[in-house]
Enzyme design. Sequence first.
Site, PDB file in Angstrom:
ATOM      1  N   GLY A 116       0.838  -1.190   0.000  1.00 49.80           N
ATOM      2  CA  GLY A 116       0.000   0.000   0.000  1.00 49.80           C
ATOM      3  C   GLY A 116       0.870   1.236   0.000  1.00 49.80           C
ATOM      4  O   GLY A 116       2.022   1.187   0.437  1.00 49.80           O
ATOM      5  N   GLN A 158       2.874  10.091   1.263  1.00 52.32           N
ATOM      6  CA  GLN A 158       4.188   9.423   1.289  1.00 52.32           C
ATOM      7  C   GLN A 158       5.035   9.758   0.061  1.00 52.32           C
ATOM      8  O   GLN A 158       6.241   9.527   0.062  1.00 52.32           O
ATOM      9  CB  GLN A 158       4.027   7.904   1.370  1.00 52.32           C
ATOM     10  N   CYS A 202       6.162   0.062   7.160  1.00 52.99           N
ATOM     11  CA  CYS A 202       5.740   1.222   6.384  1.00 52.99           C
ATOM     12  C   CYS A 202       6.902   1.671   5.502  1.00 52.99           C
ATOM     13  O   CYS A 202       8.042   1.720   5.975  1.00 52.99           O
ATOM     14  CB  CYS A 202       5.338   2.340   7.339  1.00 52.99           C
ATOM     15  N   LEU A 203       6.613   2.003   4.248  1.00 52.37           N
ATOM     16  CA  LEU A 203       7.687   2.427   3.339  1.00 52.37           C
ATOM     17  C   LEU A 203       8.322   3.742   3.789  1.00 52.37           C
ATOM     18  O   LEU A 203       9.444   4.044   3.384  1.00 52.37           O
ATOM     19  CB  LEU A 203       7.153   2.558   1.909  1.00 52.37           C
ATOM     20  N   HIS A 244      -4.218   1.246   7.724  1.00 50.98           N
ATOM     21  CA  HIS A 244      -2.878   1.847   7.752  1.00 50.98           C
ATOM     22  C   HIS A 244      -2.820   3.071   6.832  1.00 50.98           C
ATOM     23  O   HIS A 244      -2.321   4.130   7.225  1.00 50.98           O
ATOM     24  CB  HIS A 244      -1.856   0.776   7.332  1.00 50.98           C
ATOM     25  N   GLU A 245      -3.352   2.921   5.624  1.00 54.45           N
ATOM     26  CA  GLU A 245      -3.267   4.010   4.649  1.00 54.45           C
ATOM     27  C   GLU A 245      -4.223   5.160   4.993  1.00 54.45           C
ATOM     28  O   GLU A 245      -3.886   6.322   4.782  1.00 54.45           O
ATOM     29  CB  GLU A 245      -3.536   3.497   3.224  1.00 54.45           C
ATOM     30  N   HIS A 274      -2.523   7.311   7.294  1.00 57.11           N
ATOM     31  CA  HIS A 274      -1.573   8.219   6.639  1.00 57.11           C
ATOM     32  C   HIS A 274      -2.263   9.524   6.231  1.00 57.11           C
ATOM     33  O   HIS A 274      -1.668  10.597   6.305  1.00 57.11           O
ATOM     34  CB  HIS A 274      -0.974   7.581   5.379  1.00 57.11           C
TER      35      HIS A 274
HETATM   36 CO    CO Z   1       2.757   3.406   5.690  1.00 62.33          CO
END
Ligand code: CO
Length: 164
Positions: free
Chosen positions: A46, A51, A91-92, A133-134, A137
Site C-alpha cells: 500500500g 508518502q 511502512c515504506l 494503515h493508509e 496516513h
Molecule cells: Co505506511
Amino acid sequence: MAILKIRLYPDSILRKKALVVTEFTEEDKKLIKDMIETMYAFEGVGLAAPQVGVSKRIFVANPSGERGKEWVIINPRILKKSGSEILTEGCLSLPGISAEVKRYKRLVLKYEDLSGEEKVVSLEGLLARIVQHETDHLEGVLFIDRIGVLKRFKLLWKFKNTRI
Ligand code: CO
C-alpha cells in the site's frame, strides 16, 4: 510512468491531514499510476499520496501483489469496523522497522474509485489492514503511533541509528 521519491519519517508532510479530492484531474491520474509503480518498486502492499509528497486523500493498495489487481481508493471513509487482530506491520516511510499493531478485523469502507464513482465495500483480512494503515496516513498518523511508548522509542532509536 515514474518511480517517485518516498518521504521518510520524520518528514513533516507525513504528519499533515491530507485534503479531500473534489476535482479529479489528469494530474491525479498520472500520480496514481506513478504511485502504483512506486509501490511495486519498493515491494509495498500500500502507498498513500502524502508518502510521495502529495497531501491528498488518495491511496493505492494491492494485498495480492499481483499486477492489475490494484485498489485505488480516493476519499476513504470507514463506516463500520468490528473484531480485532494483531499483525506485524511496516511502512515504506519507516524502512527497516516493524511492529505488531492491533487493528480492526473487518470494515465497511466508502470511497471513490478512479472514475469518481462512489462505492461501499465490506473488507477483511490483509486489505482491511492496509486500508486502516493508509487511511491513517491521510490523517497524519503512522503505525508507530499505535504501539506502546517504550516499543515506539526503541524502534525509532533503531530507525535513526541503523540507517546509512
Ligand atoms: Co505506511
